[in-house]
Design a protein around this motif. Structure first.
Motif, PDB file in Angstrom:
ATOM      1  N   LYS A 385       0.826  -1.197   0.000  1.00  0.00           N
ATOM      2  CA  LYS A 385       0.000   0.000   0.000  1.00  0.00           C
ATOM      3  C   LYS A 385       0.881   1.276   0.000  1.00  0.00           C
ATOM      4  CE  LYS A 385      -4.045  -1.961   2.333  1.00  0.00           C
ATOM      5  NZ  LYS A 385      -4.894  -1.905   3.533  1.00  0.00           N
ATOM      6  N   ALA A 386       1.946   1.206   0.815  1.00  0.00           N
ATOM      7  CA  ALA A 386       2.843   2.372   0.864  1.00  0.00           C
ATOM      8  C   ALA A 386       3.499   2.596  -0.483  1.00  0.00           C
ATOM      9  CB  ALA A 386       3.925   2.147   1.943  1.00  0.00           C
ATOM     10  N   LEU A 387       3.890   1.455  -1.137  1.00  0.00           N
ATOM     11  CA  LEU A 387       4.508   1.561  -2.448  1.00  0.00           C
ATOM     12  C   LEU A 387       3.510   2.132  -3.448  1.00  0.00           C
ATOM     13  CD1 LEU A 387       7.008   0.994  -4.190  1.00  0.00           C
ATOM     14  CD2 LEU A 387       6.101  -1.337  -4.583  1.00  0.00           C
ATOM     15  N   ILE A 388       2.282   1.679  -3.336  1.00  0.00           N
ATOM     16  CA  ILE A 388       1.258   2.188  -4.254  1.00  0.00           C
ATOM     17  C   ILE A 388       1.059   3.688  -4.004  1.00  0.00           C
ATOM     18  CG2 ILE A 388      -1.222   2.100  -4.799  1.00  0.00           C
ATOM     19  CD1 ILE A 388      -1.032  -0.925  -4.234  1.00  0.00           C
ATOM     20  N   ARG A 389       1.045   4.077  -2.670  1.00  0.00           N
ATOM     21  CA  ARG A 389       0.854   5.514  -2.382  1.00  0.00           C
ATOM     22  C   ARG A 389       2.046   6.309  -2.906  1.00  0.00           C
ATOM     23  NH1 ARG A 389      -1.218   3.569   2.579  1.00  0.00           N
ATOM     24  NH2 ARG A 389       0.854   3.938   3.561  1.00  0.00           N
ATOM     25  N   GLN A 390       3.251   5.706  -2.761  1.00  0.00           N
ATOM     26  CA  GLN A 390       4.430   6.406  -3.260  1.00  0.00           C
ATOM     27  C   GLN A 390       4.351   6.559  -4.773  1.00  0.00           C
ATOM     28  OE1 GLN A 390       7.864   4.282  -1.929  1.00  0.00           O
ATOM     29  NE2 GLN A 390       7.678   4.967   0.234  1.00  0.00           N
ATOM     30  N   LYS A 391       3.908   5.436  -5.420  1.00  0.00           N
ATOM     31  CA  LYS A 391       3.772   5.526  -6.865  1.00  0.00           C
ATOM     32  C   LYS A 391       2.752   6.588  -7.248  1.00  0.00           C
ATOM     33  CE  LYS A 391       5.180   0.863  -8.082  1.00  0.00           C
ATOM     34  NZ  LYS A 391       4.769  -0.411  -8.682  1.00  0.00           N
ATOM     35  N   LYS A 392       1.624   6.504  -6.477  1.00  0.00           N
ATOM     36  CA  LYS A 392       0.586   7.514  -6.774  1.00  0.00           C
ATOM     37  C   LYS A 392       1.124   8.934  -6.531  1.00  0.00           C
ATOM     38  CE  LYS A 392      -3.499   4.681  -5.913  1.00  0.00           C
ATOM     39  NZ  LYS A 392      -4.681   4.515  -5.087  1.00  0.00           N
ATOM     40  N   LEU A 393       1.843   9.148  -5.415  1.00  0.00           N
ATOM     41  CA  LEU A 393       2.403  10.470  -5.113  1.00  0.00           C
ATOM     42  C   LEU A 393       3.410  10.868  -6.171  1.00  0.00           C
ATOM     43  CD1 LEU A 393       2.932  10.177  -1.243  1.00  0.00           C
ATOM     44  CD2 LEU A 393       1.224  11.572  -2.442  1.00  0.00           C
ATOM     45  N   ALA A 394       4.207   9.798  -6.627  1.00  0.00           N
ATOM     46  CA  ALA A 394       5.205  10.125  -7.646  1.00  0.00           C
ATOM     47  C   ALA A 394       4.505  10.532  -8.932  1.00  0.00           C
ATOM     48  CB  ALA A 394       6.124   8.908  -7.892  1.00  0.00           C
ATOM     49  N   GLN A 395       3.431   9.795  -9.246  1.00  0.00           N
ATOM     50  CA  GLN A 395       2.685  10.136 -10.455  1.00  0.00           C
ATOM     51  C   GLN A 395       2.071  11.539 -10.317  1.00  0.00           C
ATOM     52  OE1 GLN A 395      -0.105   6.987 -11.072  1.00  0.00           O
ATOM     53  NE2 GLN A 395       1.514   5.523 -11.830  1.00  0.00           N
ATOM     54  N   LYS A 396       1.533  11.794  -9.113  1.00  0.00           N
ATOM     55  CA  LYS A 396       0.941  13.121  -8.899  1.00  0.00           C
ATOM     56  C   LYS A 396       2.008  14.211  -8.987  1.00  0.00           C
ATOM     57  CE  LYS A 396      -2.957  11.831  -5.961  1.00  0.00           C
ATOM     58  NZ  LYS A 396      -3.562  11.942  -4.649  1.00  0.00           N
ATOM     59  N   ALA A 397       3.156  13.872  -8.399  1.00  0.00           N
ATOM     60  CA  ALA A 397       4.225  14.873  -8.429  1.00  0.00           C
ATOM     61  C   ALA A 397       4.683  15.084  -9.858  1.00  0.00           C
ATOM     62  CB  ALA A 397       5.410  14.403  -7.559  1.00  0.00           C
ATOM     63  N   LYS A 398       4.752  13.997 -10.584  1.00  0.00           N
ATOM     64  CA  LYS A 398       5.168  14.105 -11.971  1.00  0.00           C
ATOM     65  C   LYS A 398       4.181  14.897 -12.775  1.00  0.00           C
ATOM     66  CE  LYS A 398       6.790  11.216 -15.727  1.00  0.00           C
ATOM     67  NZ  LYS A 398       6.989   9.858 -16.200  1.00  0.00           N
ATOM     68  N   ARG A 399       2.878  14.611 -12.494  1.00  0.00           N
ATOM     69  CA  ARG A 399       1.870  15.397 -13.225  1.00  0.00           C
ATOM     70  C   ARG A 399       1.931  16.852 -12.791  1.00  0.00           C
ATOM     71  NH1 ARG A 399      -1.514  10.833 -12.195  1.00  0.00           N
ATOM     72  NH2 ARG A 399      -2.482  12.070 -10.487  1.00  0.00           N
ATOM     73  N   TYR A 400       2.215  17.025 -11.515  1.00  0.00           N
ATOM     74  CA  TYR A 400       2.286  18.414 -11.021  1.00  0.00           C
ATOM     75  C   TYR A 400       3.452  19.148 -11.673  1.00  0.00           C
ATOM     76  CZ  TYR A 400       2.719  22.254  -7.742  1.00  0.00           C
ATOM     77  OH  TYR A 400       2.857  23.517  -7.179  1.00  0.00           O
ATOM     78  N   ASP A 401       4.560  18.410 -11.785  1.00  0.00           N
ATOM     79  CA  ASP A 401       5.714  19.076 -12.403  1.00  0.00           C
ATOM     80  C   ASP A 401       5.432  19.400 -13.862  1.00  0.00           C
ATOM     81  OD1 ASP A 401       7.177  18.942 -10.061  1.00  0.00           O
ATOM     82  OD2 ASP A 401       8.146  17.007 -10.573  1.00  0.00           O
ATOM     83  N   SER A 402       4.741  18.431 -14.549  1.00  0.00           N
ATOM     84  CA  SER A 402       4.449  18.686 -15.951  1.00  0.00           C
ATOM     85  C   SER A 402       3.469  19.843 -16.094  1.00  0.00           C
ATOM     86  CB  SER A 402       3.914  17.396 -16.619  1.00  0.00           C
ATOM     87  OG  SER A 402       2.743  17.006 -15.998  1.00  0.00           O
ATOM     88  N   ASP A 403       2.570  19.947 -15.150  1.00  0.00           N
ATOM     89  CA  ASP A 403       1.616  21.067 -15.207  1.00  0.00           C
ATOM     90  C   ASP A 403       2.336  22.392 -14.951  1.00  0.00           C
ATOM     91  OD1 ASP A 403      -0.445  19.344 -15.774  1.00  0.00           O
ATOM     92  OD2 ASP A 403      -1.096  19.159 -13.700  1.00  0.00           O
ATOM     93  N   ASN A 404       3.292  22.345 -14.049  1.00  0.00           N
ATOM     94  CA  ASN A 404       4.031  23.559 -13.747  1.00  0.00           C
ATOM     95  C   ASN A 404       4.877  23.973 -14.931  1.00  0.00           C
ATOM     96  OD1 ASN A 404       3.006  23.941 -11.160  1.00  0.00           O
ATOM     97  ND2 ASN A 404       4.635  22.654 -10.233  1.00  0.00           N
ATOM     98  N   GLN A 405       5.459  22.983 -15.602  1.00  0.00           N
ATOM     99  CA  GLN A 405       6.295  23.342 -16.752  1.00  0.00           C
ATOM    100  C   GLN A 405       5.441  23.896 -17.866  1.00  0.00           C
ATOM    101  OE1 GLN A 405       8.486  19.836 -17.785  1.00  0.00           O
ATOM    102  NE2 GLN A 405       9.924  19.980 -15.984  1.00  0.00           N
ATOM    103  N   ASP A 406       4.219  23.352 -17.968  1.00  0.00           N
ATOM    104  CA  ASP A 406       3.342  23.899 -19.001  1.00  0.00           C
ATOM    105  C   ASP A 406       2.963  25.357 -18.693  1.00  0.00           C
ATOM    106  OD1 ASP A 406       3.465  21.526 -20.418  1.00  0.00           O
ATOM    107  OD2 ASP A 406       1.631  20.689 -19.486  1.00  0.00           O
ATOM    108  N   ASP A 407       2.825  25.584 -17.447  1.00  0.00           N
ATOM    109  CA  ASP A 407       2.391  26.926 -17.090  1.00  0.00           C
ATOM    110  C   ASP A 407       3.541  27.926 -17.270  1.00  0.00           C
ATOM    111  OD1 ASP A 407      -0.147  26.033 -16.418  1.00  0.00           O
ATOM    112  OD2 ASP A 407       0.374  25.756 -14.304  1.00  0.00           O
ATOM    113  N   GLN A 408       4.749  27.450 -17.100  1.00  0.00           N
ATOM    114  CA  GLN A 408       5.883  28.370 -17.179  1.00  0.00           C
ATOM    115  C   GLN A 408       6.353  28.566 -18.620  1.00  0.00           C
ATOM    116  OE1 GLN A 408       8.901  26.947 -14.581  1.00  0.00           O
ATOM    117  NE2 GLN A 408       7.700  27.423 -12.677  1.00  0.00           N
ATOM    118  N   SER A 409       5.937  27.734 -19.533  1.00  0.00           N
ATOM    119  CA  SER A 409       6.365  27.925 -20.927  1.00  0.00           C
ATOM    120  C   SER A 409       5.729  29.197 -21.497  1.00  0.00           C
ATOM    121  CB  SER A 409       5.944  26.681 -21.716  1.00  0.00           C
ATOM    122  OG  SER A 409       4.545  26.527 -21.686  1.00  0.00           O
ATOM    123  N   PRO A 410       6.431  29.977 -22.436  1.00  0.00           N
ATOM    124  CA  PRO A 410       5.900  31.253 -22.976  1.00  0.00           C
ATOM    125  C   PRO A 410       4.732  30.955 -23.852  1.00  0.00           C
ATOM    126  CG  PRO A 410       8.024  30.618 -23.959  1.00  0.00           C
ATOM    127  CD  PRO A 410       7.804  29.749 -22.915  1.00  0.00           C
TER     128      PRO A 410
END
Length: 411
Positions: A385-410
Motif C-alpha cells: 500500500k505504501a509503495l502504491i501511495r508512493q507511486k501515486k504520489l510520484a505520479q501526482k508529483a510528476k503530473r504536477y511538475d508537468s503542469d508547472n512546466q506547461d504553465d511556465q512555458s511562454p
C-alpha cells in the motif's frame, strides 16, 4: 447168586470172544496176487486192529469191574446185557468201515463206540451202587475219580464223530489210540478207587474235600511206596509217579506190591490208612510251610506296600514342593509381568505425554508461524500500500511538475 455171577462172567467172555472171531473171519482173503488186493487186505487188517483194541479194552474194563464184586443184582445183569448189545455190533460196523470207508460208515462206527462206552459207564455205576452203600461216600468218590475222565472220553468221541463226517479217511486211524488212552486212564482211576475204598469213612469224607491236585499227590504217594517186610515206607508226598515201563511190568491187581510181593486185604487196608495218615501229616506240614511262605509273602507284600506308601507320600511331598515352587515361580512371573506391564504402561504414558508435548509444541510453532506469516502478510500489504501511495504520489508529483512546466512555458 455167586454162581450166577460166575456164569455171567463166562457168558460175557464168550460173547466178546465170538465178537473178535467174527471180526477176523470177515477179513477178505487174497485169492490172486494183486497189489490192489493186498492193499485192500492191509486196510482191512488195520481196521480190524482198531476194533480189536477197542473190544479188548472193553473186555479188560469189564473183567476188572466184575472182579471187584462177588455177587450181583438183577440190575447189574440187565445192564451187562445192554452193554453187550452194542458191543456185539462191532463186527458189523468194522466190516462196513473196512469195505466202504465213507463219512457215513466212520460216523456210524464213532456213534457205536460212544454208545458202547455210555452203556459200560451205566454198568459201572450199577456195580458201584451195588457194592457200596450211600453212607460209605464211595458213590461220590466214583463220580469224583471217574467223572473228569469220563467227560474227556465223551468230548473226545464227539469231536471224532463230527470230524469223521468231513475227514473219514483220516479220523478212521484216530480210533486206534482211543482205547489205549482209555485203558491207561481207567486203570489208574480204578486203582485209585480201590485205594480209597480201603480208607475209613472219615478218611473218605476228607478225601472228597480234596482238590484234584492233592488227589493226584495222594495217588503218587501210593504209587511210589516201597515194600519192606509186609510194610511200606513212604518216600515223599511230591515223589514222581511210576514210569510207563514200570507200570507195564507191575502185576495186575489192587493187592499187588510194587516189589513183586502180595499183601492180604487186611494188610493193604492198614497200609492205605497209614499212608493216608502220612499224607495228611505231610499235607499239614506242606500247608504249614505254605502258610508260613504265604505269611512271609504277605509280610513282604505289607513291607512293599508300606515302602510303596512311604515312597508315594515322599513323591506327593516332592510333587507338592514342586507345585509350591511352581506356584511361587508363577506368582513371581505374574509380579514381574505386572511390573513389566506397569513399566510399559508408564513408558507408554511418558511417550504419550512426550508425543502430546511435541504435538502442543508443534501446534504452538504452527501458531507462531501462522502469526509470523500473518504479520508478514500484513506488513507486505502495508508495504504494498505504501509503495502504491508512493507511486501515486510520484505520479501526482510528476503530473504536477508537468503542469508547472506547461504553465511556465511562454505563450
Amino acid at each position: 447168586m455167586k454162581k450166577l455171577k460166575t456164569r455171567l462172567d463166562a457168558f460175557s467172555d464168550a460173547v466178546i470172544a465170538i465178537i473178535l472171531t467174527i471180526m477176523v473171519l470177515d477179513l477178505t482173503p487174497v485169492l490172486k496176487d494183486s497189489a490192489a488186493d493186498y492193499l485192500l487186505l492191509s486196510k482191512e487188517i488195520g481196521v480190524y486192529i482198531i476194533s480189536f483194541a477197542f473190544v479188548a479194552n472193553m473186555w479188560y474194563q469189564h473183567a476188572t469191574l466184575f472182579n471187584e464184586i462177588d455177587d450181583m443184582s438183577y440190575r447189574i445183569m440187565l445192564y451187562d446185557f445192554v452193554f453187550l448189545i452194542p458191543l456185539s455190533l462191532t463186527p458189523l460196523a468194522t466190516n462196513m468201515m473196512a469195505e466202504n470207508t465213507t463219512k457215513i460208515t466212520v460216523t456210524a462206527y464213532g456213534l457205536l463206540v460212544g454208545i458202547t462206552g455210555a452203556c459200560f459207564r451205566l454198568l459201572a455205576r450199577g456195580v458201584i451202587h451195588f457194592q457200596y452203600t450211600d453212607t460209605s461216600k464211595m458213590r461220590q468218590v466214583y463220580h469224583k475219580v471217574f467223572g473228569q475222565h469220563n467227560l474227556i472220553y465223551v468230548l473226545l468221541n464227539l469231536v471224532l464223530i463230527v470230524l469223521a463226517y468231513f475227514f473219514p479217511q483220516i479220523i478212521l486211524w484216530f480210533y486206534l489210540p482211543y482205547p489205549l488212552v482209555y485203558l491207561l486212564l481207567s486203570s489208574r482211576d480204578r486203582q485209585q478207587m480201590y485205594d480209597v475204598a480201603q480208607l475209613t469213612t472219615n478218611q473218605r469224607q476228607q478225601y472228597l474235600r480234596l482238590p484234584r491236585d492233592q488227589m493226584k499227590q495222594f495217588r503218587q504217594l501210593v504209587e511210589t511206596q516201597k515194600a519192606a517186610n509186609g510194610t511200606e515206607a513212604v518216600r515223599s508226598i511230591s515223589a514222581k509217579p511210576i514210569s510207563w515201563v514200570r507200570w507195564l511190568d507191575q502185576p495186575i491187581g489192587a493187592g499187588a506190591g510194587k516189589s513183586g510181593g502180595h499183601l492180604d486185604a487186611e494188610a493193604i487196608r492198614e497200609l492205605r490208612r497209614a499212608q493216608w495218615d502220612e499224607f495228611e501229616r505231610l499235607a499239614k506240614h506242606q500247608k504249614t510251610a505254605q502258610q508260613q511262605a504265604a505269611d512271609e509273602r504277605e509280610a513282604q507284600q505289607d513291607a512293599q506296600k508300606a515302602a510303596a506308601r512311604q515312597a508315594k507320600k515322599e513323591r506327593q511331598r516332592q510333587l507338592e514342593a514342586q507345585k509350591d515352587a511352581a506356584e511361587q515361580a508363577a506368582k513371581q512371573r505374574d509380579r514381574d509381568q505386572e511390573a513389566q506391564e506397569d513399566a510399559a504402561k508408564l513408558a507408554a504414558k511418558n511417550i504419550e505425554r512426550q508425543a502430546k508435548a511435541k504435538r502442543e509444541a508443534a501446534k504452538q510453532e504452527i501458531k507462531i508461524q501462522e502469526r509470523q506469516q500473518k504479520a508478514k502478510r500484513k506488513a507486505d500489504r502495508k508495504d504494498a500500500k505504501a509503495l502504491i501511495r508512493q507511486k501515486k504520489l510520484a505520479q501526482k508529483a510528476k503530473r504536477y511538475d508537468s503542469d508547472n512546466q506547461d504553465d511556465q512555458s511562454p505563450k
